[in-house]
Scaffold this active site. Structure first.
Site, PDB file in Angstrom:
ATOM      1  N   PRO A   2       0.819  -1.216   0.000  1.00 41.72           N
ATOM      2  CA  PRO A   2       0.000   0.000   0.000  1.00 41.72           C
ATOM      3  C   PRO A   2       0.853   1.266   0.000  1.00 41.72           C
ATOM      4  O   PRO A   2       1.687   1.461   0.870  1.00 41.72           O
ATOM      5  CB  PRO A   2      -0.807  -0.116   1.297  1.00 41.72           C
ATOM      6  CG  PRO A   2      -0.745  -1.560   1.662  1.00 41.72           C
ATOM      7  CD  PRO A   2       0.578  -2.037   1.184  1.00 41.72           C
ATOM      8  N   GLU A   3       0.650   2.074  -1.019  1.00 42.56           N
ATOM      9  CA  GLU A   3       1.312   3.369  -1.121  1.00 42.56           C
ATOM     10  C   GLU A   3       0.219   4.425  -0.987  1.00 42.56           C
ATOM     11  O   GLU A   3      -0.913   4.092  -0.643  1.00 42.56           O
ATOM     12  CB  GLU A   3       2.066   3.471  -2.460  1.00 42.56           C
ATOM     13  CG  GLU A   3       3.051   2.319  -2.645  1.00 42.56           C
ATOM     14  CD  GLU A   3       3.786   2.327  -3.977  1.00 42.56           C
ATOM     15  OE1 GLU A   3       3.951   3.412  -4.557  1.00 42.56           O
ATOM     16  OE2 GLU A   3       4.189   1.251  -4.435  1.00 42.56           O
ATOM     17  N   ARG A 130       2.291 -10.197   6.703  1.00 41.27           N
ATOM     18  CA  ARG A 130       3.727 -10.134   6.966  1.00 41.27           C
ATOM     19  C   ARG A 130       4.110  -9.306   8.185  1.00 41.27           C
ATOM     20  O   ARG A 130       5.284  -9.186   8.523  1.00 41.27           O
ATOM     21  CB  ARG A 130       4.466  -9.632   5.727  1.00 41.27           C
ATOM     22  CG  ARG A 130       4.663 -10.771   4.745  1.00 41.27           C
ATOM     23  CD  ARG A 130       5.309 -10.342   3.468  1.00 41.27           C
ATOM     24  NE  ARG A 130       4.522 -10.838   2.352  1.00 41.27           N
ATOM     25  CZ  ARG A 130       4.840 -10.659   1.088  1.00 41.27           C
ATOM     26  NH1 ARG A 130       5.903  -9.978   0.759  1.00 41.27           N
ATOM     27  NH2 ARG A 130       4.080 -11.146   0.145  1.00 41.27           N
TER      28      ARG A 130
END
Ligand code: ZN
Length: 302
Positions: A2-3, A130
């Site tokens: 996600p940016e 993660r």
DNA sequence: CACATTTCCTGGTTGC
DNA sequence: TGCAACCAGGAAATGT
């Protein structure tokens, strides 16, 4: 990963569901992602109203009455709204063509590390496979210090050409590396860095100090342009990204270079190449982004 | 100080 | 079919 466009997509989707609501209870999974003791988090936020939902770079910010409740999604973070009036999907599905994971609204699972229940019903679920994501709770007075190292925020007065050009200096790292540095332009990550460099016609390995002023100006225009398109198409889902409804984005179908190694450039037909810069996969078109920079006509390399 | 490298983490993919 | 090796990467920590 996600940016800015993915975080903004989540923000827009979540806003109507949660702003104005009151936090009731929380349930915690792996405490690793918390930058505050989970029991202290509950103690502090329970009963507070969500006054607003904003974003700075890749950070999603819940404005509470006495605190800012802040999320960073890391690589695989997902923040979804679980609506009690909608049924959960069966689980995980695989897209028959793209192979993408489709989650939709789902029940908590082993990767759900935080549930924030709202008094009016429903809950926000933070899921992060993660565990590179982070959850913060800061006092209102700490916000300036918290974000002090973040760079220019697109679409604000801070994002202006003069400030942008001053960020370059006489540095000798690759322009791709500078783009990944959050103290340059906040919110740009690996995907949109590559897309912006393609849009600006700049080779990712070019040294920052070798860029001409016209190239810097092209990049200044290209960055908000690619970010805006990312938002317009609901974010880029390569594997894990889902919006607040748990659905995938569509910008992956619009990517010009990222993840397209060996495929034809949409602009000139040349095969897209891949290299590693700053330990990150970097894709570019060798013709549209020549190492020596583009000539004034924009065609042949110098 | 500037820049490069390592580290954290899991699951999907690859290759034997 | 099974299973080990490898890969993806944001950003803090560590190294040069
Ligand atoms: Zn091209």
């Amino acid at each position: 990963m996600p940016e800015l466009p993915e975080v903004e997509t989540v923000r827009r989707g979540l806003e109507p569901h949660v702003v104005g609501g009151f936090i009731d209870d929380i349930e915690v999974g792996d405490p690793k992602i918390f930058q505050i003791e989970p029991h202290l988090l509950l103690e502090q936020i329970r009963g507070q109203q969500i006054l607003g939902l904003t974003r700075r770079g890749k950070y999603l910010i819940f404005e509470l009455e006495r605190h800012y409740f802040i999320f960073h999604f890391g690589m695989t973070g997902q923040l979804t709204f679980r609506d009690p009036n909608r049924s959960d999907s069966e689980g995980f599905k695989r897209h028959p063509v793209t192979g993408l994971q489709r989650t939709r609204q789902h029940a908590p699972d082993r990767h759900t590390h935080l549930q924030v229940h709202l008094r009016q019903g429903g809950a926000m679920l933070f899921r992060d496979i993660r565990k590179f994501g982070k959850v913060f709770l800061i006092e209102k007075g700490e916000v300036a210090v918290f974000f002090e190292r973040l760079g220019l925020e697109p679409w604000t007065p801070d994002y202006n050409l003069k400030a942008f050009l001053q960020k370059f200096g006489n540095r000798k790292l690759a322009i791709k590396s500078l783009l990944l540095d959050q103290s340059f332009v906040a919110g740009v990550g690996n995907i949109y860095a590559d897309e912006a460099l393609f849009a600006a016609g700049i080779h990712p390995a070019r040294k920052v100090r070798s860029l001409r002023k016209t190239e810097k100006e092209s990049l200044f225009e290209a960055i908000p342009k690619v970010l805006e398109e990312g938002i317009e198409y609901g974010g880029t889902t390569l594997r894990d990204f889902v919006n607040s409804d748990g659905n995938t984005g569509h910008h992956q179908e619009r990517l010009q270079v990222y993840g397209r190694k060996g495929e034809s450039c949409h602009r000139c037909g040349t095969l897209i190449q891949r290299m590693v810069i700053s330990q990150r996969s970097t894709c570019f078109c060798p013709d549209c982004q020549p190492r020596g920079g583009r000539s004034r006509t924009g065609k042949a390399p110098i």
